[in-house]
Design an enzyme around this catalytic site. Structure first.
Site, PDB file in Angstrom:
ATOM      1  N   SER A 140      53.159 -75.443 -51.058  1.00 33.37           N
ATOM      2  CA  SER A 140      53.854 -74.153 -50.879  1.00 33.37           C
ATOM      3  C   SER A 140      53.797 -73.580 -49.475  1.00 33.37           C
ATOM      4  O   SER A 140      54.597 -72.707 -49.141  1.00 33.37           O
ATOM      5  CB  SER A 140      53.271 -73.122 -51.859  1.00 33.37           C
ATOM      6  OG  SER A 140      51.887 -72.963 -51.628  1.00 33.37           O
TER       7      SER A 140
ATOM      8  N   LYS B 235      58.043 -68.334 -49.008  1.00 33.51           N
ATOM      9  CA  LYS B 235      58.293 -66.896 -49.072  1.00 33.51           C
ATOM     10  C   LYS B 235      59.630 -66.507 -48.444  1.00 33.51           C
ATOM     11  O   LYS B 235      60.188 -65.466 -48.751  1.00 33.51           O
ATOM     12  CB  LYS B 235      57.160 -66.117 -48.400  1.00 33.51           C
ATOM     13  CG  LYS B 235      55.823 -66.161 -49.134  1.00 33.51           C
ATOM     14  CD  LYS B 235      55.707 -65.017 -50.096  1.00 33.51           C
ATOM     15  CE  LYS B 235      54.331 -64.751 -50.691  1.00 33.51           C
ATOM     16  NZ  LYS B 235      53.338 -65.793 -50.761  1.00 33.51           N
TER      17      LYS B 235
END
Ligand SMILES: *Cc1c(COP(=O)(O)O)cnc(C)c1O
Length: 328
Positions: free
Chosen positions: A305, A53
């Site tokens: 991720s 992110k």
């Protein structure tokens, strides 16, 4: 139609150079042996702040005008987007306000503060926190940066796709997490821009997969949010979705859904075989392979991720205890 192009993603890469890590891609011996094709793991859970992110947040913050930068940014995310935004704003010397409800655990709050953001605690739900965001935008002129449906966020996440193809130029298939779709849209645009033959498949949990339900319906639909081991994949795609729904519809080759047991097996495999600590969402690509839900006849790149998991929860999963508990 509004979209994010490979050129936007290349510009994002220049903009965030030096602010995010270029994470390594490694060959998984165990998965490669098991599937008879090379399986590469993109170790993005090692990114600063513990998830990808930071790429989108850094690009969005750096793309603001000088006047917007003096006003500061605001968001309602307590998860990985909130952390990333706090870090990116601090690096840019900007004010960041993260709004959260009273129900958010103290450790998450402390973490966001430690990263240098102001925390506003309002109400008892995510909706209350979002209302406070809108008030701060209207009354104090802060700029709202949403977690996925924003061109600069998507372009930032897409920089991962450029790295994946550079690191594995012959990739036949890329497996990416799918929630709001900022990650999958950006990666698919980047990968297909360089290597149109490479397939990109999105992976979600079965419990509350908003993008999958929306793609099946042909338009954004609400889904009931349920507890899941892949908590970073929870939440809707927004009924007024502007970018990610159409990009996922046009660019993804398939979407795979996983049970809680399958996700837990992915976290266990990452730990026991790959020696990597990943959160539930981070492990869904590995989980999809282990569950036999992917067919591949060439090199595969699997994205890990994020790694922001409570370590007690992680211990329960790798000891097998959390599986029956959650799947019930
Ligand atoms: C946000 C997040 C995702 C999903 O990204 P979207 O852009 O919402 O699809 C996947 N994994 C982790 C660790 C995340 O934090």
């Amino acid at each position: 139609m509004a979209t994010v192009t490979p050129d936007d993603i290349r510009s994002a890469r220049e903009r965030i150079a030096g602010k995010v890590e270029r994470t390594p891609t490694v060959l998984s011996q165990s998965l490669s042996e098991r599937f008879g094709v090379p399986v590469h793991l993109k170790l993005e859970h090692r990114q600063t702040t513990g998830s990808f992110k930071l790429r989108g947040a850094s690009n969005a913050v750096a793309s603001l005008s000088a006047r917007e930068k003096t006003r500061g940014v605001v968001a309602a995310s307590t998860g990985n987007h909130g952390r990333a935004l706090a870090h990116a704003a601090k690096l840019e010397g900007m004010r960041a306000v993260i709004c959260m409800s009273r129900l958010v655990p103290q450790n998450k709050l402390d973490e966001i503060r430690r990263l240098g953001a102001e925390v506003r605690i309002v109400g008892n739900s995510q909706d209350d926190a979002q209302q406070e965001v809108e008030r701060l935008v209207a009354e104090e002129g802060l700029v709202m940066l949403p977690p996925f449906d924003h061109p600069a966020i998507i372009a930032g996440q897409g920089t991962l796709g450029l790295e994946m193809i550079e690191q594995v130029p012959d990739a036949g298939l890329v497996l990416v997490q799918l929630s709001g779709g900022g990650l999958a849209s950006g990666i698919a645009a980047a990968v297909k821009g360089v290597s149109p033959e490479t397939k990109v498949i999105g992976v979600s949990m079965s419990r509350g997969a908003a993008m999958k339900a929306s793609l099946d319906a042909g338009h954004p639909v609400p889904v009931e949010e349920l507890p899941t081991l892949a908590d970073s994949l929870g939440g809707g795609i927004g009924l007024d979705n502007r970018l990610t729904f159409a990009m996922c519809r046009d660019l993804l080759d398939d979407v795979i859904l996983l049970s809680e047991d399958e996700i837990a097996a992915g976290v266990c495999h990452a730990y026991a075989q790959e020696r990597e600590i990943v959160e539930g969402a981070g492990a869904v690509g590995i989980a999809a392979l282990l569950a036999g839900k992917i067919r591949a006849n060439g090199p595969v790149v699997v994205l890990l991720s994020g790694r922001n998991i409570d370590m007690n929860a992680h211990r329960r999963i790798v000891c097998g205890a959390a599986i029956g508990e959650r799947a019930a």
